[in-house]
Design a protein around this motif. Structure first.
Motif, mmCIF file in Angstrom:
data_model
loop_
_atom_site.group_PDB
_atom_site.id
_atom_site.type_symbol
_atom_site.label_atom_id
_atom_site.label_comp_id
_atom_site.label_asym_id
_atom_site.label_seq_id
_atom_site.Cartn_x
_atom_site.Cartn_y
_atom_site.Cartn_z
ATOM 1 N N UNK A 109 51.930 55.624 51.903
ATOM 2 C CA UNK A 109 52.836 54.094 51.092
ATOM 3 C C UNK A 109 54.483 54.405 51.506
ATOM 4 N N UNK A 110 55.128 53.469 51.475
ATOM 5 C CA UNK A 110 56.039 53.315 52.057
ATOM 6 C C UNK A 110 57.293 53.407 50.630
ATOM 7 N N UNK A 111 58.249 54.810 50.532
ATOM 8 C CA UNK A 111 59.349 54.697 50.354
ATOM 9 C C UNK A 111 59.438 53.417 48.525
ATOM 10 N N UNK A 112 59.676 53.074 47.802
ATOM 11 C CA UNK A 112 60.128 52.435 46.880
ATOM 12 C C UNK A 112 59.045 51.288 46.955
ATOM 13 N N UNK A 113 57.770 51.052 47.626
ATOM 14 C CA UNK A 113 56.735 50.753 46.699
ATOM 15 C C UNK A 113 56.848 50.713 45.312
ATOM 16 N N UNK A 114 55.646 49.176 45.183
ATOM 17 C CA UNK A 114 55.130 49.261 43.544
ATOM 18 C C UNK A 114 53.772 50.035 43.813
ATOM 19 N N UNK A 115 52.981 50.939 43.566
ATOM 20 C CA UNK A 115 52.412 51.321 44.099
ATOM 21 C C UNK A 115 50.836 51.219 42.258
ATOM 22 N N UNK A 116 49.869 50.906 43.236
ATOM 23 C CA UNK A 116 48.931 50.436 41.333
ATOM 24 C C UNK A 116 47.799 51.280 42.085
ATOM 25 N N UNK A 117 46.912 52.229 41.231
ATOM 26 C CA UNK A 117 45.914 53.072 41.822
ATOM 27 C C UNK A 117 44.530 52.963 41.206
ATOM 28 N N UNK A 118 43.836 51.927 41.369
ATOM 29 C CA UNK A 118 42.822 52.137 39.678
ATOM 30 C C UNK A 118 41.914 53.573 39.932
ATOM 31 N N UNK A 119 41.526 54.274 38.937
ATOM 32 C CA UNK A 119 40.567 55.112 39.004
ATOM 33 C C UNK A 119 39.486 55.080 37.881
ATOM 34 N N UNK A 120 38.138 54.745 38.787
ATOM 35 C CA UNK A 120 37.217 54.251 38.476
ATOM 36 C C UNK A 120 36.290 56.155 38.004
ATOM 37 N N UNK A 121 35.440 56.370 36.855
ATOM 38 C CA UNK A 121 34.442 57.142 36.483
ATOM 39 C C UNK A 121 33.633 56.537 36.486
ATOM 40 N N UNK A 122 32.382 57.162 37.393
ATOM 41 C CA UNK A 122 31.369 56.890 37.809
ATOM 42 C C UNK A 122 30.238 57.541 37.216
ATOM 43 N N UNK A 123 30.712 59.008 36.808
ATOM 44 C CA UNK A 123 30.225 59.796 35.619
ATOM 45 C C UNK A 123 29.265 60.615 37.083
ATOM 46 N N UNK A 124 28.651 62.078 36.699
ATOM 47 C CA UNK A 124 27.611 62.726 37.924
ATOM 48 C C UNK A 124 26.400 62.798 37.454
ATOM 49 N N UNK A 125 26.177 62.135 38.720
ATOM 50 C CA UNK A 125 24.269 61.765 38.769
ATOM 51 C C UNK A 125 23.475 62.835 38.756
ATOM 52 N N UNK A 126 23.647 63.597 39.070
ATOM 53 C CA UNK A 126 23.267 65.124 38.830
ATOM 54 C C UNK A 126 23.126 66.153 38.017
ATOM 55 N N UNK A 127 24.523 65.800 37.278
ATOM 56 C CA UNK A 127 24.762 66.361 35.641
ATOM 57 C C UNK A 127 25.058 65.298 34.547
ATOM 58 N N UNK A 128 23.979 64.338 34.514
ATOM 59 C CA UNK A 128 23.814 63.354 33.535
ATOM 60 C C UNK A 128 24.370 63.867 32.222
ATOM 61 N N UNK A 129 23.788 64.850 31.905
ATOM 62 C CA UNK A 129 24.256 65.917 30.516
ATOM 63 C C UNK A 129 25.594 65.587 31.361
#
Length: 423
Positions: free
Chosen positions: A121-141
């Motif tokens: 990013x550039x200095x002074x950008x307005x940054x919006x980062x969306x994080x989605x938690x999809x879960x763990x396929x191997x460890x659904x527990x």
């Protein structure tokens, strides 16, 4: 409000880890960047060009990767008996899913990437980062939350700092949008801070570059389009090409135990592999890949190359970050490396005196970063490697491996302009 990716009851663990996230719904808009919704309520777009808005969508999940071929077996830990064909090691990781539909994002569950996407990013950008938690396929527990913590970044308010004990974590099946406006250029890192010893070791690490405002107003008579690493005022951090390296170690036993529902004793930590951008030598020399291309082969989910290619006479910027648990001294024989910055701080005194250091090796401790510049000499090849010989193998096997890559210098004019870091 947050956005549910898939149906299912809210468990007690999800409730406990996500309470702060639910409370945060009062200030958040849950639309993803590709849906066009402004992510943070109360923030108003500024005048055009003052604070350009940048949006990124990342997904956190688990998956499988491949350590270098020929590494000796270490039963039962490596190769993991649960791994699908072509892979051998269980990991957690982040994926760039910007622009994908909700259905496409959900389909990335179980397809983690190491190291995480490099963000710039550039200095002074307005940054919006969306994080989605999809879960763990191997460890659904498990209902582990995920966060984004910009390590060493001084501009984040507590809500967006990503330390769940002080802010919040994103529960499984939910989204959260982080906001940043960086005022200081440099090389930073990001990682998940939920169960951070485990999640960092499992692969949830990446790099962030903040580019200086000086790029828009070149100094010292440099032409338009000149690139700098910092606001140096004299052009001393000018570069033509940049290459970045996330340094980590991988302990096969810990990854096996996470996949097989066993508990780790972290005081037994003993690294098996030493990685640059999620790869050990000679995989570090392979070209960049695309984790969304299913025919990419065994390195599909380790898509970032560590190969350095440049022209004679180029000024080359090396960004080094360490999110492992061991110290590393990265060295290049027969090349002068100028250390210009440490931990995203330009090495210059308050009176303007330069404290740059010329060397051929630099120490990097856990959680630290270094920025180095060299001028490419006559055509030839050099090795960038960890000076600790015990970190130059793969799983204790014969031959060279681990934290090593090549710097290849081509005749002047051979390579065209670089389009992105590590390209």
């Amino acid at each position: 409000m947050t956005d549910k990716l898939h149906p299912g009851p809210l468990s007690r663990r999800m409730f406990l880890t996500g309470t702060a996230g639910l409370a945060g719904a009062a200030v958040l808009v849950g639309g993803r960047p590709n849906q066009g919704a402004h992510p943070v309520r109360g923030l108003r777009p500024t005048a055009a060009g003052v604070h350009p808005q940048k949006t990124v969508h990342l997904a956190g999940t688990d998956g499988w990767v491949s350590m270098p071929q020929g590494a000796p077996a270490d039963p039962p830990f490596f190769p993991d008996s649960l791994a699908p064909a072509g892979f051998d090691t269980y990991v957690f990781g982040f994926r760039d899913v910007t622009g994908l539909s909700a259905t496409q994002v959900a389909a990335q569950r179980g397809h983690a990437q190491i190291s995480a996407p490099m963000l710039s990013f550039d200095e002074e950008d307005d940054i919006f980062i969306t994080l989605s938690n999809l879960g763990l396929l191997q460890r659904p527990d498990l209902f582990d939350g995920h966060t984004l913590h910009w390590h060493g970044f001084v501009n984040a308010i507590p809500l967006f700092d990503g330390v769940p004990e002080l802010s919040l974590a994103v529960p499984v099946g939910r989204d959260f949008t982080y906001f940043y406006r960086p005022h200081d250029p440099g090389t930073y890192m990001y990682h998940c801070h939920f169960e951070d010893v485990e999640h960092v070791q499992m692969g949830m690490t990446g790099m962030v570059f903040i580019r200086p405002r000086q790029n828009k107003t070149p100094v010292n008579g440099d032409p338009a389009g000149t690139k700098y690493a910092y606001n140096d005022g004299d052009g001393s951090t000018r570069y033509d090409r940049e290459f970045a390296f996330m340094l980590t170690e991988l302990w096969s036993a810990a990854h096996y135990r996470d996949a097989h529902i066993q508990v780790n004793d972290w005081t037994d930590y003993a690294a098996s592999f030493w990685l640059m951008n999620g790869r050990g030598y000679p995989d570090t020399l392979e070209p960049n890949g695309n984790p969304l291309v299913t025919t990419a082969g065994r390195l599909q989910y380790q898509p970032i190359s560590s190969m350095v290619s440049c022209n004679a006479g180029d000024r080359v910027l090396l960004r080094l970050s360490n999110l492992g648990y061991q110290n590393h001294q990265m060295s290049v024989d027969n090349l002068d490396l100028t250390v210009i910055a440490k931990d995203a701080s330009l090495l210059r005194g308050r009176d303007g005196t330069s404290n740059y250091l010329v060397t051929n090796g630099v120490d990097i401790g856990p959680g630290e970063s270094r920025d180095l510049i060299f001028t490419a000499p006559s055509p030839g090849e050099f090795l960038l490697y960890d000076r600790n010989y015990s970190y130059l193998d793969n799983g204790g096997g014969p031959g060279y491996g681990g934290m090593m890559t090549r710097i290849v210098v081509h005749p002047a004019g051979t390579l065209g302009p670089q389009t992105a870091a590590n390209a």
